[in-house]
Design an enzyme around this catalytic site. Structure first.
Site, PDB file in Angstrom:
ATOM      1  N   PRO A 148      -3.776   3.788  -6.417  1.00 27.52           N
ATOM      2  CA  PRO A 148      -2.295   3.638  -5.823  1.00 27.52           C
ATOM      3  C   PRO A 148      -3.056   5.291  -5.419  1.00 27.52           C
ATOM      4  O   PRO A 148      -1.761   5.568  -3.881  1.00 27.52           O
ATOM      5  CB  PRO A 148      -2.151   4.992  -7.290  1.00 27.52           C
ATOM      6  CG  PRO A 148      -2.571   4.189  -8.968  1.00 27.52           C
ATOM      7  CD  PRO A 148      -3.490   3.425  -8.429  1.00 27.52           C
ATOM      8  N   TYR A 149      -3.395   5.789  -5.561  1.00 27.90           N
ATOM      9  CA  TYR A 149      -4.435   7.106  -4.571  1.00 27.90           C
ATOM     10  C   TYR A 149      -4.359   6.514  -2.732  1.00 27.90           C
ATOM     11  O   TYR A 149      -3.910   6.990  -2.077  1.00 27.90           O
ATOM     12  CB  TYR A 149      -5.585   8.108  -4.554  1.00 27.90           C
ATOM     13  CG  TYR A 149      -5.905   9.069  -4.522  1.00 27.90           C
ATOM     14  CD1 TYR A 149      -5.095   9.999  -4.211  1.00 27.90           C
ATOM     15  CD2 TYR A 149      -7.164   9.037  -3.089  1.00 27.90           C
ATOM     16  CE1 TYR A 149      -5.892  11.046  -2.885  1.00 27.90           C
ATOM     17  CE2 TYR A 149      -7.069  10.226  -2.395  1.00 27.90           C
ATOM     18  CZ  TYR A 149      -6.484  11.379  -2.416  1.00 27.90           C
ATOM     19  OH  TYR A 149      -7.169  12.423  -1.867  1.00 27.90           O
TER      20      TYR A 149
END
Length: 246
Positions: A154-155
């Site tokens: 996600p990052y």
């Protein structure tokens, strides 16, 4: 109040964090007046403002959620009211909850996207409207968009979006004499990076780069200072500041 005609002014978001605070100190050393942004840690921002003032510099703390467009519009207005101008915007604000994609909580995913993508978009949009000719907009990504470590999905997704929008904005500001770049640090010894990592993991990452150490916030701040001022021919780029980590 700072001389509104002579002093360059920089707004640094996420300035209460490890990299953000180092950027503030580095730009203050170059003679900038600073708007020191915080989201939750007002006390740390105030301490940083007092530190700069004690060294003969000029700074003010400004707060707000970077993803809240109304709050950020007010913040940009506050900075211009205080200093009369904005020359540089450095957008270090971001969050990094880690976890495997298969098990990642979607509410946390939405929070990452809101802060890292929408927040960067909101600040970049306002910077495009307010930064003066000869200025710079500097966003933040991560070397993990290339190293692709597990649990960073996600990052990485959020920071890949930041890299893309930053490159587009550089081209949209044609003729404005404003540079727009992204800084992508490698493993850097900050609380954000060290949180949740055991000593073995930290040691492994420290030796991954040819220079065989973690980056220091000051290493990242040095690159930001270069992009903010003298580096007028670097534009629309992602600069990897990682000690040679592939």
């Amino acid at each position: 109040m700072t001389d509104k005609t002579a002093t360059r002014v920089a707004l640094v978001t996420g300035a209460s964090g490890g990299i953000g605070s180092s950027v503030v100190r580095r730009l203050a050393a170059d003679g900038y007046a600073l708007a020191v942004h915080y989201a939750g840690n007002k006390a740390r921002a105030q301490d940083l403002v007092e530190e700069i003032a004690a060294g003969g510099g000029s700074a003010v703390e400004v707060g707000g959620d970077v993803a809240d467009d109304a709050a950020m519009r007010a913040l940009f207005g506050q900075v211009e009211q205080e200093f009369g101008r904005i020359d540089v915007v450095v957008n270090t604000a971001g969050i990094m909850p880690l976890g495997p994609i298969a098990d990642y909580d979607l509410r946390t995913f939405d929070h990452v996207m809101r802060t890292n993508v929408r927040g960067t978009f909101v600040v970049s949009q306002l910077a495009a409207r307010h930064v003066r000719p000869g200025g710079a907009i500097i966003n933040f990504s991560t070397t993990v968009t290339r190293t692709l470590f597990p649990s960073y999905g996600p990052y990485v997704a959020s920071k890949a979006a930041v890299e893309g929008m930053t490159m587009v904005l550089a081209r949209e500001l044609r003729g404005r004499d404003i540079t727009v770049n992204t800084v992508a640090p490698g493993p850097t010894a900050t609380a954000l990076f060290l949180d949740g990592k055991d000593e073995q993991t930290v040691e492994r990452l420290a030796h991954a780069a040819p220079l065989e150490r973690l980056g220091r916030p000051e290493d990242i701040a040095e690159t930001v200072a270069h992009l903010a001022g003298p580096a007028r021919w670097i534009n629309g780029q992602t600069i990897f500041v990682n000690g040679g980590l592939a």
